[in-house]
Design an enzyme around this catalytic site. Structure first.
Site, mmCIF file in Angstrom:
data_model
loop_
_atom_site.group_PDB
_atom_site.id
_atom_site.type_symbol
_atom_site.label_atom_id
_atom_site.label_comp_id
_atom_site.label_asym_id
_atom_site.label_seq_id
_atom_site.Cartn_x
_atom_site.Cartn_y
_atom_site.Cartn_z
ATOM 1 N N ASP A 65 61.337 34.580 40.288
ATOM 2 C CA ASP A 65 61.963 35.930 40.770
ATOM 3 C C ASP A 65 61.461 36.596 42.140
ATOM 4 O OD1 ASP A 65 59.529 36.633 39.580
ATOM 5 O OD2 ASP A 65 60.439 37.879 38.151
ATOM 6 N N SER A 66 60.291 36.029 42.408
ATOM 7 C CA SER A 66 60.000 36.347 43.800
ATOM 8 C C SER A 66 61.121 36.148 44.803
ATOM 9 C CB SER A 66 58.625 35.191 44.285
ATOM 10 O OG SER A 66 58.914 33.954 43.983
ATOM 11 N N ASP A 104 62.896 31.672 36.510
ATOM 12 C CA ASP A 104 62.244 32.842 35.766
ATOM 13 C C ASP A 104 63.380 33.726 35.088
ATOM 14 O OD1 ASP A 104 59.722 33.680 36.009
ATOM 15 O OD2 ASP A 104 59.598 33.909 38.389
ATOM 16 N N LYS A 134 60.813 30.404 32.560
ATOM 17 C CA LYS A 134 59.313 31.219 32.513
ATOM 18 C C LYS A 134 59.588 32.687 32.112
ATOM 19 C CE LYS A 134 56.963 31.566 36.588
ATOM 20 N NZ LYS A 134 56.752 33.459 36.604
ATOM 21 N N GLU A 136 57.065 36.361 31.761
ATOM 22 C CA GLU A 136 55.773 36.924 31.776
ATOM 23 C C GLU A 136 55.498 37.701 30.637
ATOM 24 O OE1 GLU A 136 56.059 39.469 35.210
ATOM 25 O OE2 GLU A 136 56.598 37.785 36.525
ATOM 26 N N GLU A 203 47.932 33.906 36.836
ATOM 27 C CA GLU A 203 48.273 34.442 38.288
ATOM 28 C C GLU A 203 47.097 35.302 38.460
ATOM 29 O OE1 GLU A 203 51.924 35.765 39.597
ATOM 30 O OE2 GLU A 203 51.251 36.778 41.356
#
Ligand code: KIV
Length: 304
Positions: A65-66, A104, A134, A136, A203
């Site tokens: 999602d960057s 993501d 993925k 978070e 991270e």
């Protein structure tokens, strides 16, 4: 639209990544670290980048999602939508044959009820052909990770600095530096593994803590700003290529300056158009007898 793994076709799969971890653990027990092979991960958001990464031998391609920040120009990852992520994941899918394709789940797509989160993850698999998602978060994602795994959707966890929590964390900061913070991250890592995730991104955490988590878990750890002792590494491809406008974090090693290459190429083009030296006669189509020379020239760019 997906690439089905067949024995011996070289496709990277979830079981293979788990196998790599267990064989590297076995080899380090036999004090033979030469057998351990780092898992190479990078982000991609479009077809040509995915194809170049795949053909260069990257093991895992993440449609991160960057995307929101490096490709869409937002100042955080929060605004990107599920539809936008799926749109880009479809393009990446078309360029990816060998690597494992992970996407993501964007902010908001897994934060209400589990049934809706599952439906959103299923969309990634059905519409974009991704092989894993993925999410978070650590302990608080236990139930969700278990549910997705039970539905045969492999999950990659992500703990430490989780950019979707930027408002809650009060900024982008290294996590796990205090004793309490480190203990929480250990609990998070254990919870993600216990829930059934096949890998976990760490991270911006201290190297020593990442090494401890890596030793403790049976699933591979993928570091970004977490030191060299993780089972694999991931970077945002724009950072690696030098295609960014702001200062990058210290862990983001720059392997090229593609921003400068693009800028110089475009300045050259501007100059040539303005001075009338582009296009030249040989870059023009002709009529009459000189038209023969054009016969075998493509009139459209081909991607094959
Ligand atoms: O969105 C992303 O690119 C990521 C990685 C860098 C881990 O989450």
């Amino acid at each position: 639209m997906s690439v089905v793994p067949n024995q011996g076709n070289g496709k990277i799969t979830v079981p293979e990544l788990l196998q790599r971890k267990s064989s590297s653990a076995a080899s380090s027990e036999n004090s033979n670290p030469a057998n351990s092979k780092g898992i190479v991960c990078l982000t991609a958001y479009d077809y040509p980048t995915a194809r170049l990464l795949d053909e260069a031998g990257v093991d895992v391609i993440l449609v991160g999602d960057s995307l929101a920040m490096v490709a869409l120009g937002y100042d955080s990852t929060l605004p990107v939508t599920l539809d936008e992520m799926i749109h880009h994941a479809r393009a990446v899918r078309r360029g990816t044959k060998r690597a494992l394709l992970v996407a993501d789940m964007p902010f908001g797509s897994y934060h209400s009820d589990t049934a809706e989160s599952l439906r959103n993850a299923v969309r990634f698999v059905k519409e974009a052909g991704v092989e894993a998602v993925k999410v978070e978060g650590g302990e608080r994602r236990l139930e969700l990770i278990a549910r997705l795994t039970e539905a045969e959707i492999p999950v990659m966890g992500h703990i430490g600095l989780t950019p979707q929590s930027v408002n809650a964390l009060g900024g982008y900061r290294v996590q796990g530096k205090t004793t309490d913070g480190a203990e929480q991250l250990l609990r998070d890592a254990r919870a993600v593994e216990a829930a059934g995730a096949f890998a976990i991104v760490l991270e911006a955490v201290p190297r020593e803590l990442a090494a401890q988590i890596t030793r403790e878990l049976r699933i591979p750890t993928i570091g970004i700003g977490a030191g060299p002792d993780c089972d694999g590494q991931i970077l945002v491809v724009h950072d690696l290529l030098g295609l960014t406008f702001d200062q990058t974090p210290k862990f983001a090693r720059k392997y090229a300056n593609v921003g400068e290459v693009i800028s110089n190429a475009v300045r050259g083009y501007c100059q040539d158009v303005r001075s009338g030296t582009f296009p030249s006669d040989s870059e023009s189509y002709h009529s009459g007898s000189s038209a023969k020379a054009d016969k075998d020239k493509p009139v459209r760019i081909s991607i094959c």
